[in-house]
Design a protein around this motif. Structure first.
Motif, PDB file in Angstrom:
ATOM      1  N   PRO A   1       0.834  -1.212   0.000  1.00 30.79           N
ATOM      2  CA  PRO A   1       0.000   0.000   0.000  1.00 30.79           C
ATOM      3  C   PRO A   1       0.868   1.263   0.000  1.00 30.79           C
ATOM      4  O   PRO A   1       2.025   1.252   0.411  1.00 30.79           O
ATOM      5  CB  PRO A   1      -0.803  -0.132   1.295  1.00 30.79           C
ATOM      6  N   VAL A   2       0.258   2.334  -0.438  1.00 32.82           N
ATOM      7  CA  VAL A   2       0.981   3.578  -0.689  1.00 32.82           C
ATOM      8  C   VAL A   2       1.313   4.322   0.601  1.00 32.82           C
ATOM      9  O   VAL A   2       0.499   4.421   1.511  1.00 32.82           O
ATOM     10  CB  VAL A   2       0.153   4.497  -1.606  1.00 32.82           C
ATOM     11  N   CYS A   3       2.513   4.853   0.649  1.00 29.00           N
ATOM     12  CA  CYS A   3       2.923   5.820   1.667  1.00 29.00           C
ATOM     13  C   CYS A   3       3.947   6.732   1.003  1.00 29.00           C
ATOM     14  O   CYS A   3       5.011   6.274   0.588  1.00 29.00           O
ATOM     15  CB  CYS A   3       3.528   5.110   2.875  1.00 29.00           C
ATOM     16  N   ALA A   4       3.615   8.010   0.878  1.00 26.36           N
ATOM     17  CA  ALA A   4       4.476   8.888   0.081  1.00 26.36           C
ATOM     18  C   ALA A   4       4.338  10.344   0.484  1.00 26.36           C
ATOM     19  O   ALA A   4       3.289  10.775   0.975  1.00 26.36           O
ATOM     20  CB  ALA A   4       4.128   8.745  -1.401  1.00 26.36           C
ATOM     21  N   TYR A   5       5.405  11.078   0.260  1.00 27.27           N
ATOM     22  CA  TYR A   5       5.361  12.541   0.245  1.00 27.27           C
ATOM     23  C   TYR A   5       5.352  12.986  -1.214  1.00 27.27           C
ATOM     24  O   TYR A   5       6.139  12.489  -2.026  1.00 27.27           O
ATOM     25  CB  TYR A   5       6.590  13.140   0.930  1.00 27.27           C
ATOM     26  N   ILE A   6       4.470  13.926  -1.521  1.00 29.15           N
ATOM     27  CA  ILE A   6       4.451  14.545  -2.843  1.00 29.15           C
ATOM     28  C   ILE A   6       4.681  16.044  -2.652  1.00 29.15           C
ATOM     29  O   ILE A   6       3.986  16.687  -1.861  1.00 29.15           O
ATOM     30  CB  ILE A   6       3.112  14.316  -3.564  1.00 29.15           C
ATOM     31  N   TYR A   7       5.650  16.577  -3.383  1.00 34.01           N
ATOM     32  CA  TYR A   7       5.957  18.008  -3.301  1.00 34.01           C
ATOM     33  C   TYR A   7       5.673  18.668  -4.644  1.00 34.01           C
ATOM     34  O   TYR A   7       6.149  18.211  -5.686  1.00 34.01           O
ATOM     35  CB  TYR A   7       7.425  18.225  -2.925  1.00 34.01           C
ATOM     36  N   ASP A   8       4.910  19.733  -4.611  1.00 32.44           N
ATOM     37  CA  ASP A   8       4.567  20.490  -5.811  1.00 32.44           C
ATOM     38  C   ASP A   8       5.577  21.627  -5.966  1.00 32.44           C
ATOM     39  O   ASP A   8       5.418  22.708  -5.392  1.00 32.44           O
ATOM     40  CB  ASP A   8       3.139  21.037  -5.682  1.00 32.44           C
ATOM     41  N   ILE A   9       6.614  21.375  -6.747  1.00 34.46           N
ATOM     42  CA  ILE A   9       7.714  22.331  -6.878  1.00 34.46           C
ATOM     43  C   ILE A   9       7.266  23.607  -7.586  1.00 34.46           C
ATOM     44  O   ILE A   9       7.684  24.719  -7.224  1.00 34.46           O
ATOM     45  CB  ILE A   9       8.901  21.681  -7.615  1.00 34.46           C
ATOM     46  N   ASN A  10       6.415  23.470  -8.575  1.00 39.77           N
ATOM     47  CA  ASN A  10       5.930  24.659  -9.272  1.00 39.77           C
ATOM     48  C   ASN A  10       5.142  25.559  -8.335  1.00 39.77           C
ATOM     49  O   ASN A  10       5.298  26.782  -8.342  1.00 39.77           O
ATOM     50  CB  ASN A  10       5.072  24.255 -10.468  1.00 39.77           C
ATOM     51  N   ALA A  11       4.273  24.974  -7.518  1.00 41.14           N
ATOM     52  CA  ALA A  11       3.497  25.766  -6.557  1.00 41.14           C
ATOM     53  C   ALA A  11       4.402  26.455  -5.552  1.00 41.14           C
ATOM     54  O   ALA A  11       4.152  27.596  -5.144  1.00 41.14           O
ATOM     55  CB  ALA A  11       2.489  24.870  -5.837  1.00 41.14           C
ATOM     56  N   LEU A  12       5.464  25.756  -5.135  1.00 42.46           N
ATOM     57  CA  LEU A  12       6.436  26.358  -4.215  1.00 42.46           C
ATOM     58  C   LEU A  12       7.059  27.605  -4.837  1.00 42.46           C
ATOM     59  O   LEU A  12       7.167  28.657  -4.178  1.00 42.46           O
ATOM     60  CB  LEU A  12       7.522  25.337  -3.881  1.00 42.46           C
ATOM     61  N   LYS A  13       7.469  27.511  -6.081  1.00 39.63           N
ATOM     62  CA  LYS A  13       8.101  28.647  -6.752  1.00 39.63           C
ATOM     63  C   LYS A  13       7.137  29.826  -6.876  1.00 39.63           C
ATOM     64  O   LYS A  13       7.511  30.979  -6.625  1.00 39.63           O
ATOM     65  CB  LYS A  13       8.588  28.224  -8.140  1.00 39.63           C
ATOM     66  N   ILE A  14       5.910  29.538  -7.274  1.00 35.93           N
ATOM     67  CA  ILE A  14       4.922  30.611  -7.436  1.00 35.93           C
ATOM     68  C   ILE A  14       4.688  31.323  -6.108  1.00 35.93           C
ATOM     69  O   ILE A  14       4.663  32.555  -6.032  1.00 35.93           O
ATOM     70  CB  ILE A  14       3.604  30.033  -7.997  1.00 35.93           C
ATOM     71  N   HIS A  15       4.530  30.545  -5.045  1.00 33.63           N
ATOM     72  CA  HIS A  15       4.270  31.121  -3.726  1.00 33.63           C
ATOM     73  C   HIS A  15       5.453  31.965  -3.262  1.00 33.63           C
ATOM     74  O   HIS A  15       5.274  33.098  -2.775  1.00 33.63           O
ATOM     75  CB  HIS A  15       3.993  29.991  -2.731  1.00 33.63           C
ATOM     76  N   ALA A  16       6.672  31.442  -3.404  1.00 34.13           N
ATOM     77  CA  ALA A  16       7.859  32.168  -2.955  1.00 34.13           C
ATOM     78  C   ALA A  16       8.054  33.451  -3.760  1.00 34.13           C
ATOM     79  O   ALA A  16       8.424  34.498  -3.208  1.00 34.13           O
ATOM     80  CB  ALA A  16       9.096  31.274  -3.054  1.00 34.13           C
ATOM     81  N   LYS A  17       7.807  33.399  -5.061  1.00 33.75           N
ATOM     82  CA  LYS A  17       7.931  34.602  -5.897  1.00 33.75           C
ATOM     83  C   LYS A  17       6.932  35.667  -5.469  1.00 33.75           C
ATOM     84  O   LYS A  17       7.268  36.860  -5.416  1.00 33.75           O
ATOM     85  CB  LYS A  17       7.716  34.237  -7.367  1.00 33.75           C
TER      86      LYS A  17
END
Length: 422
Positions: A35-51
């Motif tokens: 069964p699934v166990c994972a971290y998913i990171y949205d790198i594009n969203a991170l960049k938009i937010h930081a900008k």
């Protein structure tokens, strides 16, 4: 609702689980599709937010990223062209940041610095070192003198908060291991004057964390500015740097009402004019508020059971992967990705009921949220915890019970993925 790219990836994880890659020598599951166990990171969203954060700050303000929040290499690389620099709070972070970001500005703070860490900070060309005590000043002078090097510092000061409303984690005007109390400032300045290898550039204040009210934070900035100006006048100091820390929180209980960063920046600009701080470099070192929203922790449901009238959802993973809810003592926000299973009616299911979601650990403290109502949830579904991009995997007791590590998935702008199980 999950962002489309995260929902799509979550569905992929459910429908085509990756092979387990157990780090233990007893890898009894490595041939199975677990069964699934994972971290998913949205790198594009991170960049938009930081900008957006960076662009809304007044002209004389800088945004540094506090690596303690999440030091994963793809996170650091994504931020490297957006933020003004990075903050390290240990020798390990210092070496890691310099390795990952050889050209970036680094600052170094935190109590209990080792001599070897102070020496490394000089060798690694840290821009500013934040000094926490008088004894640290003595040690730093000796190390710098032996190296025949100059060291630029900020004094971290612990001042009274006064009538400003406190957050649930306040560190100002009370006994803490952080900073130098205001009554010792004169002694610290006298000592600096006798230290030929130390150059005082300014002050560092960080008195509150988990700040959710932007108006309260404006009051705190007003206190910082007033104190900075008064000390420069009283001690005839010509200083050009003020580090105001981070401390901006995430409203985990009500994510739809976040800290109002745009309004904060607008009023901050007015405050800078009022206190005539335009010629001072004002530096923020935010961590949680920058990276939390880009991360998602995904757990596939293993079992649903009742115990004395209470529904427990047991999912793959737990607080050894995602310690945030236990550390902050809150019910963490989540959403559900349903599994298309033709035999779903035979699986344990809850409908329009409250559930407590727990992990696989042999402790009753392995709880991620309690008594939260769900429309429908079955074994095999995926529970996705949002705002899992800061103080999550990196603060967890990862080796407890020697469970497998979660998959680490970074969704980039090109939709290509990096998966790292190391």
């Amino acid at each position: 609702m999950l962002p489309v790219n995260i929902a799509h990836k979550a569905e992929q994880l459910i429908n085509t689980p990756l092979q387990s890659d157990c780090s233990s020598d007893n890898s009894f599951t490595e041939q199975q599709s677990d069964p699934v166990c994972a971290y998913i990171y949205d790198i594009n969203a991170l960049k938009i937010h930081a900008k957006q954060m960076r662009s809304q700050l007044p002209n004389n303000c800088e945004l540094f990223y506090a690596a303690k929040a999440n030091p994963e290499a793809p996170i650091l690389q994504a931020l490297s062209s957006i933020v003004d620099g990075f903050e390290a709070a240990s020798g390990g972070e210092l070496y890691w940041l310099r390795q990952q970001l050889p050209q970036q500005k680094l600052i170094f703070g935190g109590p209990g610095k080792l001599d070897s860490e102070l020496s490394a900070a000089i060798d690694l060309a840290v821009e500013l070192l934040h000094v926490e005590s008088l004894y640290e000043l003595h040690r730093l002078q000796q190390i710098a003198q032996n190296k025949e090097r100059k060291v630029a510092i900020l004094l971290r000061m612990n001042i009274a908060i006064g009538e400003i409303s406190q957050t649930r984690l306040s560190m100002g005007g009370k006994p803490t291991p952080f900073g130098i109390e205001a009554a010792q400032l004169g002694e610290a300045l006298t000592l600096i004057n006798s230290c030929s290898n130390i150059e005082l550039k300014g002050f560092h204040f960080h008195l509150m964390s988990h700040q959710l009210d932007y108006q309260n934070h404006i009051q705190l900035m007003s206190l910082y500015f007033k104190t900075f100006k008064q000390w420069c006048k009283d001690y005839q100091l010509d200083l050009k740097h003020l580090n105001v820390g981070g401390g901006i929180g995430i409203n985990y209980s009500s994510p739809q009402t976040p800290f109002n960063w745009p309004q904060f920046c607008e009023e901050l600009n007015q405050l800078i004019q009022t206190y005539e701080m335009q010629d001072i470099t004002i530096r923020f070192e935010c961590g949680r508020y920058i990276s939390a929203s880009c991360g998602y922790y995904c757990m596939q449901v293993l079992d649903i059971k009742q115990s004395y009238g209470k529904n427990f959802v047991v999912a793959r993973g737990g607080t050894h992967h995602f310690r945030t809810p236990a550390a902050q003592n809150h019910n963490h926000p989540f959403t559900i990705v349903r599994q298309n299973n033709n035999n779903q009616h035979k699986l344990p299911t809850v409908t329009q009921q409250k559930v407590t979601i727990v992990g696989q650990l042999c402790t009753p403290k392995d709880v991620l949220c309690s008594d939260q109502e769900v429309a429908q949830l079955s074994v095999g579904d995926l529970v996705v915890f949002t705002y899992a991009g800061a103080y999550a995997w990196n603060i967890s007791h990862q080796n407890f019970l020697m469970h497998d590590k979660p998959q680490m998935i970074f969704l980039a702008e090109s939709t290509q993925e990096t998966i790292n199980n190391d």
